[in-house]
Design an enzyme around this catalytic site. Sequence first.
Site, PDB file in Angstrom:
ATOM      1  N   THR A 226       0.837  -1.196   0.000  1.00 10.82           N
ATOM      2  CA  THR A 226       0.000   0.000   0.000  1.00 10.82           C
ATOM      3  C   THR A 226       0.874   1.250   0.000  1.00 10.82           C
ATOM      4  OG1 THR A 226      -1.858  -1.035   1.140  1.00 10.82           O
ATOM      5  CG2 THR A 226      -1.622   1.326   1.424  1.00 10.82           C
TER       6      THR A 226
ATOM      7  N   GLY B  47     -10.335  -3.103   2.368  1.00 10.13           N
ATOM      8  CA  GLY B  47      -9.553  -2.904   3.575  1.00 10.13           C
ATOM      9  C   GLY B  47      -9.660  -1.491   4.118  1.00 10.13           C
ATOM     10  N   ASP B  48      -8.627  -1.067   4.814  1.00  6.90           N
ATOM     11  CA  ASP B  48      -8.682   0.222   5.501  1.00  6.90           C
ATOM     12  C   ASP B  48      -8.329   1.408   4.611  1.00  6.90           C
ATOM     13  OD1 ASP B  48      -5.966  -0.995   5.630  1.00  6.90           O
ATOM     14  OD2 ASP B  48      -5.443   0.916   6.531  1.00  6.90           O
TER      15      ASP B  48
ATOM     16  N   THR C 194      -0.551   1.509   6.488  1.00  6.83           N
ATOM     17  CA  THR C 194      -0.398   0.308   5.672  1.00  6.83           C
ATOM     18  C   THR C 194      -0.341  -0.881   6.603  1.00  6.83           C
ATOM     19  OG1 THR C 194       0.999  -0.882   4.090  1.00  6.83           O
ATOM     20  CG2 THR C 194       2.124   0.600   5.608  1.00  6.83           C
TER      21      THR C 194
END
Length: 296
Positions: A163, A193-194, A213
């Site tokens: 990321t 994901g985030d 990340t």
Amino acid sequence: MARDALSAEDEKAARADLDAALDAGNAVLSSGGAALDAVQAAVHVLEESPRFNAGKGAVFNAEGGHELDASIMEGHTRRAGAVAGVTTVRSPIALARAVMEHSPHVMLAGAGAEAFADTRPEVERVPNQWFDTDKRRRQLDAAQRKAQARTDVGDEPGRYFGTVGAVALDRHGHIAAATSTGGMTNKKWGRVGDAPIIGAGTWADDRCGVSGTGWGEFYIRNAVAHDICARVAYRGDLLADAAQEVVNTIVPAAGGDGGAIALDRDGNIAMPFNSGTMFRAWIRPDGSRGVAIFED
């Protein structure tokens, strides 16, 4: 990754990409530009590199395609934009910026995000196969072989690395943060994901900015990016202390791992991680700069 898993050639190329990202962001800031423009410029450079899990280097999902996520936030205004599961957008961070500036929404996903991209002629489109790389294909094959050999096929660490993100402070004292990713290798069911979630993978306010990340599920559950800045804002924690506690105590205690880059309004930088390596770089107003990969 272990030191011996990174060839001298790959390390040199990755460092060159990080330097190019620094140059792109710094060019904006040194000419008086906004932090928001700087983080987008830096992230775009990394999206164009096949060496990071974002844009051109995005990992494959379980179906052999690519679903990309990104978010961007401007601290002093709290404006934010995010996209999830896009498949034909060459620069997801550019589309996230467009969502922020040209829609009434903060986050768009999947087909809706693609339809919105259709309305923005400045957002470049590519076929999904444009994101294919041999390295990511080998990673998918390895992940699927491993999954077939196991009865427990749940998510595991090590499938999400790469990321990209940037945080910046401009001459007006404004902070911005941005994050872009291809997600997790062999992901299923439209997993997100985030990275595109404001407060989890990306956060900026008038005191602090963070891009994370790591294992996204744990960053979401612990609102990692926001938690770091909240500790600075509400408890008066030093940035380094806040980032260290969240990334290296809260996240591991919950079962996750990863890292983050953080910057406060005084120009303090924190880059904690517990994943063995984290490709990272920084540049200051006086031009002093650095690039690092391993813990030392």
